[in-house]
Each structure stands twice: as structure tokens, then as C-alpha cells.
Design an enzyme around this catalytic site. Structure first.
Site, PDB file in Angstrom:
ATOM      1  N   ASP A 270      -0.661  -5.196  -3.232  1.00  0.00           N
ATOM      2  CA  ASP A 270       0.103  -4.043  -2.770  1.00  0.00           C
ATOM      3  C   ASP A 270      -0.412  -3.725  -1.363  1.00  0.00           C
ATOM      4  OD1 ASP A 270       1.646  -1.584  -2.803  1.00  0.00           O
ATOM      5  OD2 ASP A 270      -0.257  -0.568  -3.174  1.00  0.00           O
ATOM      6  N   ASP A 479      -2.901   0.048  -6.627  1.00  0.00           N
ATOM      7  CA  ASP A 479      -3.633   1.296  -6.866  1.00  0.00           C
ATOM      8  C   ASP A 479      -2.760   2.469  -7.284  1.00  0.00           C
ATOM      9  OD1 ASP A 479      -3.740   3.326  -3.976  1.00  0.00           O
ATOM     10  OD2 ASP A 479      -2.424   1.596  -4.240  1.00  0.00           O
ATOM     11  N   ASP A 483       2.586   0.997  -9.006  1.00  0.00           N
ATOM     12  CA  ASP A 483       2.061  -0.355  -9.212  1.00  0.00           C
ATOM     13  C   ASP A 483       1.801  -0.652 -10.683  1.00  0.00           C
ATOM     14  OD1 ASP A 483       2.015  -0.977  -6.480  1.00  0.00           O
ATOM     15  OD2 ASP A 483       0.073   0.006  -6.221  1.00  0.00           O
TER      16      ASP A 483
END
Length: 580
Positions: A270, A479, A483
């Protein structure tokens, strides 16, 4: 020996305890009292060293119990009361003196201090905290008196979640552990019947005079055949790997994930809060004709006033710094508010004013044309009553260790990809700065899952190999709440420890300090554990085969067989303890 009847009651007859008991009784039956005693003495010695190794491997995990203090000082009605952390409610204020552990998760309201976070993150360097800083249960207040507003109950604190996840980790077995369990289930009965045949068949062929000789050899065969070297050392290797990782600030939720790390072929990241710090700031303001920079900033902050997204918070902070917050902000002025994940927000005030704030596609869906920017950063476009008002450029700093981690992954032969909901320009700038191989931008949460599934299929088709098998596993590192679905869908999900609760719950590994560099540490631990497991399997099976042949042919007396069996188990256990 008391465990034999207990095992029989449970239907588990052919265990190492059965083998040792049969060998001891048999030795006494043929008058070999010294050898029968030797069986018990050496077996108990082996059990002692086995327990010693297991206690050592458990020490780093059971030490987590010390994370939770047994009391908290809570301020109630102006009085400081000592209570159990379980009695403290969310939103209450607790006082933590220098040298004390933080009893519950919370936010510092008053005071400044240095915080020892090593128990939670594995990081030895103290962290400075002050008003507004988030602190977690288990951290140690080193210097100043702190007043903390609690944000979670004791049962939901970071320390409690870690303990829960570690307990669950012990139940998730790696393929090697499952193989050993199945192997022992069939192996032990097989050697018992082989020992019976060894005692009966040769005397029938050679004559009854050879009965004593072959009985002795069958007893030696039984003792040597004990599979405890494998049954104990393999799970201990994974258990030690999990414990050693937790001491370094890497929470692994099961031995199966350690095993899977060795087969990783791709790492997907990410962007925000993972490769970057996730701490945004407004770096440029581009108002459209008819709007001033101050007005654009204020209107955008008004639209984002109910959002908790890091970008929204940075805009609100910028307004506060410039002293622009005014009568437009009170909540009662809001008629309606809606937020579209990955796109933007729609705000309507009671006065009838409508504000859109988000990416270009969000405004385009409302029929509003906005000029394209190419600053390579996150951009928030704003429209008021259907009229384009301008855009804000938001900067997000790359983590110091991001590029070094990506380079280390490339050196290991792993591919790297980035998935983000941000613009292509912003994603491209971060990917280039971090050295990421490829990226996919402007993805909604469900589109990230779809893209990850495509990458998993691509990796499985590639079927690259290393010494541990096909490199067909995909790691995802993230995080945020958005996600969580991707973390759950990946082969191995890794969450940043300071991220959202949803991400931590969905992940298979948690980097407690939030440092990306711990990914390489997890890979190193996984590799070391796998090597040790392989060494133990080869050594134990090879030594057993040689000893069984020697015992069957009469070249190994009973006491030597016991020493050999205990020695093999002890060496395997000590080797397994290297993972701790």
C-alpha cells in the site's frame, strides 16, 4: 510413565512413552536390571533437556504477560484512585508516573516524557511523547508525569490483542509440523509391529535357543525407534521462530506463515502510511478564478470536517494554523454529508451551499471539469455549487527505510508492486522514489482486492523456485481500514503495528513498531527456521535409520541405544533452540 494409561484412555497407545515403558519392562523381564534402569534414567535426562529447551523458547512469549500492569490510577471526581485496568472505561483520565507501565491504550492529554516502546515494538530507542501522542498498553513511561485519556478498554488494548494473537499462533501449524504429526501416527505402530516380528520370526527360523537374543534386539529396536527427536524438535523450531520474532517486534500469527514467507515471490505495498509516513500537509494551494487561497482552503476544510482520512485531517490542520476556522464550521450548520471511499466527500450546509472535495474523477461524475495537475503528489479538487474552486496539493513524506527495504527485497529475487487509491502522478512519484517495480493507482478498496487476485495468479503461473519450493506466494503490506480486505485476501498479510485495528486483525504478521525494515527481519527468521527444520528432519531420520539397523543386527546394546536415542533428540532440540 503415568502418561501411558492416560494416553490409552484417549486412544493414543503407540507413543514414545509406550516404547520406553515396553523397553523397560522387557529389560526387567529378561533380568537386565542395569539396562532397564539405564532406559529410565537416560530417558528422564532427555525429558529434562527437552523441557529446558521448551521453557527457553516460551520465555520470550510468556514474557509478554508482563506487558499488562495489574493496576491503573484513574481520576474520578477529582480523586486519584487505584483500580484494576479492567475497571477503567473509555474516555476516563489515568495518571502514569515515571517508571510505570502504561496500563491502557490512550492519548496523552498533559505532560511530556520519553517512552520505552521496546516491549511493543522491539525498538530500543526511547520515543518522545507529548500532548496528542498515542500511547499503548505495555509501554514504559521513563521520565515525566503523564495524564492519558483512554481510548480502549483493557480487553481491547494492544497488549491484550498481542497476547490473544500469540496464543492463536500456537494452534496454526506449518506443513512440516502437520507432516511430522501424520508421520508419527503411522510410524510408531509400524515399528512396534516390526519389533514384534523381530522378536518372533528369527527364533522360529533359527530355533528357540535364539529367543533371548532376539527379544533383546527387539527391545533395543523399540527404544531406538522413539520418534521424539522429530515430534518435539520440529514444532519447537517453529515455536522458537515465533517467539524470537515477537521479541524483535514482529508478531507472527502461526508457524504456517513463517513457512509461507520462504515461498514468497512478490511483495505488494500500500502507499499511504506504509511506504510513506502517512503524515500529510498542504504544500500548495491553486485557487480558481474568483476564489482566494484562504477561501479555497477554508471551503475544502469545511467539506472535510467530518472525515478522519489523513488527507482530510491535514487540511483541517492547515486551516487551524492559518487561523481561518470561523463560524462556517459548527456541526449544526451541516444539512447532509456523505463520503465515497477512494473518491471524495459531498457536503451540504443548511444555507444550501454544496461543496464537493475529492479527486478529479469524483468531480467529473458530478459534471464538473477540473484541470489536470502533474505535481506528483496527492491532490484534492474542490467545487462549490457546481463551480470549480481550485485544488490543494498534499505532500506525504517517504519513510526513511522504504527504499532500502525495497532494494533488499529485490536482492532476494522478490518482485515489488504498489497498489493505491491515489492519483497516478502521486503514485508514480512515490514508486520512483522507493524503487518499486510497478504500480497501480486510483484503485477503490474492492479494486485492490481484484488486482491482488490477478497478481496472485500471475505469480502462480510464473512458478519460480528456490530451495524451499515454488515461489508462488504474494505478500501484501498495508496499514489502513481499507487495506483489511486485501490483507485478508493475500497469501501473507503484513500490517503496520501502528495502523488500524481492522488491518492488524486481518493480517498474518504485524510489524509492531511500524518499521518496514522488519519485513527483511521476518524473512530472515523464516529462512533460518526452515533451514533448521530441514536439518532436524534429515539428521533425525538418518540417525534413526542407522541406529535401527545396528540395533536389529545386535551391534547396539540397550543402554547404548538409549544414549543414542536421547542424544539424537537432544541435538535436534538444541538445534531447534537456535531459532529463539
Amino acid at each position: 510413565m503415568i502418561q501411558v494409561p492416560q494416553n490409552m484412555i484417549r486412544g493414543r497407545v503407540f507413543t514414545e512413552h509406550f516404547l520406553m515403558t515396553a523397553a523397560t519392562i522387557g529389560a526387567f523381564a529378561i533380568g537386565e536390571y542395569p539396562e532397564g534402569s539405564a532406559v529410565m534414567i537416560f530417558y528422564q535426562a532427555g525429558e529434562f533437556f527437552q523441557d529446558l529447551a521448551i521453557r527457553r523458547s516460551r520465555r520470550s512469549i510468556t514474557g509478554l504477560m508482563d506487558l499488562r500492569p495489574d493496576h491503573a490510577f484513574v481520576n474520578r471526581d477529582g480523586n486519584l484512585m487505584q483500580v484494576s485496568p479492567d475497571e477503567v472505561r473509555i474516555g476516563e483520565f489515568i495518571s502514569v508516573r515515571p517508571g510505570e507501565k502504561i496500563p491502557l491504550d490512550g492519548v496523552v492529554e498533559e505532560g511530556n516524557s520519553q517512552m520505552d516502546t521496546s516491549a511493543m515494538t522491539g525498538e530500543s530507542l526511547p520515543r518522545r511523547t507529548g500532548p496528542g501522542s498515542e500511547v499503548l498498553a505495555g509501554m514504559i513511561n521513563l521520565s515525566g508525569l503523564l495524564t492519558i485519556r483512554t481510548t480502549r478498554e483493557a480487553g481491547e488494548s494492544a497488549a491484550a490483542r498481542i497476547l490473544k494473537l500469540v496464543r492463536e499462533a500456537e494452534e496454526k501449524k506449518a506443513p512440516a509440523e502437520k507432516f511430522i504429526a501424520r508421520f508419527a501416527r503411522y510410524y510408531t505402530p509400524a515399528v512396534v509391529f516390526s519389533a514384534v516380528l523381530l522378536a518372533v520370526l528369527p527364533p522360529l527360523i533359527l530355533g528357540a535357543d535364539a529367543f533371548d537374543v532376539w527379544i533383546r534386539r527387539s527391545l533395543v529396536f523399540l527404544v531406538i525407534s522413539c520418534p521424539c527427536a522429530l515430534v518435539v524438535s520440529i514444532p519447537l523450531s517453529f515455536f522458537g521462530g515465533i517467539g524470537g520474532s515477537s521479541r524483535r517486534g514482529i508478531l507472527v500469527k502461526g508457524g504456517n506463515y513463517l513457512d509461507a514467507l520462504n515461498r514468497a515471490g512478490m511483495v505488494v505495498f500500500d502507499k499511504t502510511g506504509t511506504l510513506t509516513r502517512g503524515t500529510f500537509s498542504v504544500v500548495q494551494v491553486f485557487p480558481a478564478s474568483g476564489f482566494s487561497p484562504e477561501e479555497l482552503l477554508r471551503l475544502t476544510a469545511l467539506a472535510e470536517s467530518n472525515s478522519t482520512h489523513p488527507v482530510a485531517l491535514s487540511i483541517q490542520e492547515a486551516v487551524g494554523e492559518k487561523g481561518l476556522a470561523g463560524p462556517a464550521f459548527p456541526a449544526e450548520k451541516i444539512r447532509s454529508y456523505s463520503e465515497t471511499a477512494g473518491k471524495g466527500v459531498l457536503f451540504q450546509a443548511e444555507t444550501g451551499q454544496t461543496i464537493l472535495a475529492g479527486n478529479r474523477s469524483f468531480l467529473a461524475e458530478a459534471g464538473i471539469t477540473a484541470p489536470e495537475g502533474n505535481e506528483g503528489m496527492t491532490m484534492v479538487y474542490t467545487a462549490v455549487n457546481g463551480v470549480y474552486a481550485g485544488r490543494l496539493v498534499i505532500g506525504d513524506e517517504l519513510r526513511e527505510d522504504s527504499r532500502a527495504v525495497v532494494e533488499a527485497l529485490h536482492a532476494r529475487g522478490l518482485r515489488t508492486v504498489m497498489l493505491t487509491g491515489d492519483s497516478a502522478d502521486a503514485a508514480g512519484a512515490v514508486a520512483e522514489a522507493a524503487g518499486i517495480g510497478s504500480f497501480y493507482a486510483e484503485l477503490l478498496p474492492w479494486e485492490k482486492v481484484e488486482k491482488l487476485e490477478e497478481l496472485k495468479k500471475e505469480t502462480q503461473r510464473g512458478r519460480e523456485k528456490n530451495c524451499f519450493g515454488n515461489r508462488d506466494k504474494v505478500i501484501f503490506v498495508g496499514d489502513g481500514i481499507n487495506d483489511a480486505p486485501v490483507l485478508a485476501s493475500s497469501d501473507i498479510g503484513i500490517a503496520m503495528g501502528m495502523g488500524s485495528d481492522a488491518a492488524i486483525e486481518s493480517a498474518d504478521l504485524v510489524l509492531m513498531g511500524g518499521e518496514l525494515s522488519k519485513i527483511t527481519g521476518a524473512l530472515e527468521t523464516a529462512k533460518k527456521t526452515a533451514v533448521i527444520v530441514r536439518e532436524n528432519i534429515v539428521f533425525a531420520l538418518g540417525a534413526k535409520a542407522a541406529l535401527l539397523v545396528l540395533g536389529a543386527l545386535g551391534y547396539a546394546p540397550l543402554w547404548a541405544a538409549v544414549i543414542g536415542d536421547v542424544g539424537v533428540a537432544l541435538i535436534a532440540i538444541l538445534n531447534a533452540a537456535r531459532t529463539i
